[in-house]
Design an enzyme around this catalytic site. Structure first.
Site, PDB file in Angstrom:
ATOM      1  N   GLY A  61       0.824  -1.188  -0.168  1.00 24.56           N
ATOM      2  CA  GLY A  61       0.173  -0.401   0.069  1.00 24.56           C
ATOM      3  C   GLY A  61       0.702   0.878   0.233  1.00 24.56           C
ATOM      4  O   GLY A  61       2.344   1.172   0.822  1.00 24.56           O
ATOM      5  N   ASP A 251      -1.454   4.744  -6.139  1.00 23.75           N
ATOM      6  CA  ASP A 251      -0.098   3.910  -6.124  1.00 23.75           C
ATOM      7  C   ASP A 251       0.527   5.420  -6.853  1.00 23.75           C
ATOM      8  O   ASP A 251       1.407   5.844  -6.047  1.00 23.75           O
ATOM      9  CB  ASP A 251       0.391   3.294  -6.906  1.00 23.75           C
ATOM     10  CG  ASP A 251      -0.018   2.206  -5.353  1.00 23.75           C
ATOM     11  OD1 ASP A 251       0.749   1.569  -4.672  1.00 23.75           O
ATOM     12  OD2 ASP A 251      -1.122   1.333  -5.924  1.00 23.75           O
TER      13      ASP A 251
END
Length: 363
Positions: A61, A251
């Site tokens: 993450g 991202d």
């Protein structure tokens, strides 16, 4: 070193599990590869080990990777043996370079490392020991700020949702992917906390199964009604009128709003457009890479073919079969309804609205 912790110890009321904690010079990270069947915490004291944890997805993450990298940088700084500020800064740059090589797509990794290096350079008039002490506090600040950012993002995002809302999400953009609370799941948590009737469909997210292993686990712990589906069921659900919106994390976001997220996100965006369903991206300002004009410039990580051919130790495909395993895809800005940040919500022409939101960090 690993420690098995009962599930209740890691839970944070209304905020999900916190995947990183720092105490007494030790960074502890929950091993996300072993969830949901085991909750194991690993101890880190060395920057090389932190880089390996990022590479092997102990921590994953984009925001969580940035937080972990900041502590990795601090460990590297702590172990540099010199009283020369110039030599220290040179060696610290090498530490950060090694950490930066761990994963290529998540821009928060590079953002956090640059913040740590800029902080060190800005204190170059101080003795090395003082710089080291200050860097530890800077890493802690990055971690603590992340949860505050996510909670602000959640409040902005939940206002977009109706009182009754069926949400489809992909991969894991929750507390596990951040310093706490989550980005996409932060919006969901904030909506639930506001009393809205929320139902979530979580894609399993092949091949690493972050949706089934992590998102379903997080939301179930928070008591938010969640249904797990295979990735290829999303279009059918939309055609039945059972999805009111899609919310995902990111991202890296290019200056024009093109967004890199877990592989399969682009397919969902196309399906959402076809069915007239809002498609929201939730991400902190630090995920926006204004140096890239569009998504074609975003580097896409390709991962081990074994992630596709195996589940754990169980082989699912013929030996020696060719495998293509990109970890991310890019969703064009034209398919994104809005980008939710800690400073507000960007809509319309992202080339103009994203910089306007980013400027809010400077006021």
């Amino acid at each position: 070193m690993q420690t098995n912790i009962p599930n209740r110890c890691a839970a944070a009321a209304g905020g999900g599990v916190k995947p990183l904690r720092y105490t007494g010079g030790v960074l502890q990270m929950i091993d996300q590869r072993r969830l949901p069947t085991e909750e194991v915490w690993l101890d880190y004291r060395d920057y090389r080990e932190v880089a390996e944890a990022i590479r092997t997805m102990v921590v994953r993450g984009a925001p969580a990777i940035g937080c972990a990298a900041a502590f990795g940088a601090w460990f590297g700084a702590r172990d540099i043996d010199t009283d020369s500020t110039a030599a220290f800064l040179e060696q610290f740059a090498a530490v950060c370079e090694l950490l930066a090589a761990s994963r290529p797509t998540a821009v928060n990794l590079f953002w956090a490392l640059e913040r740590m290096q800029s902080f060190a350079r800005s204190h170059a008039d101080r003795p090395v020991l003082q710089i080291k002490i200050a860097l530890e506090y800077e890493a802690l600040a990055i971690l603590e700020e992340d949860e505050r950012i996510n909670r602000a993002m959640g409040e902005h995002g939940q206002k977009l949702l109706p009182e009754r809302c069926r949400i489809l999400t992909h991969c894991n953009a929750g507390a596990l992917a951040t310093g706490g609370y989550g980005t996409a799941l932060g919006v969901i948590r904030a909506a639930a906390a506001a009393g809205k009737q929320i139902e979530v469909f979580a894609d399993e997210t092949r091949p690493f199964l972050q949706g089934s292993r992590l998102t379903a686990w997080e939301l179930q712990r928070d008591g938010i009604p969640t249904t797990l589906i295979c990735d290829n069921m999303a279009g059918y659900l939309m055609s039945q009128g059972r999805v009111d919106c899609v919310i995902v994390g990111a991202d890296r976001i290019a200056a024009n709003g093109d967004t890199a997220n877990k592989i399969g996100t682009y397919s969902l965006a196309v399906l959402a457009k076809e069915h007239g369903i809002p498609f929201y991206v939730a991400a902190p300002i630090s995920t926006i890479d204004f140096s890239l004009t569009d998504g074609r410039q975003i580097p896409i990580e390709e991962r081990d073919p074994r992630e596709v051919t195996h589940i754990g130790e169980q082989r699912l495909a013929p030996e020696d079969i060719a495998v293509y395993n990109p970890a991310f895809d890019v969703t064009p800005a034209r398919l994104i309804t809005a980008i939710i940040t800690e400073n507000g919500v960007a809509e319309g022409d992202f080339v103009h609205t994203l910089p306007e939101l980013a400027e809010g960090t400077k006021r």
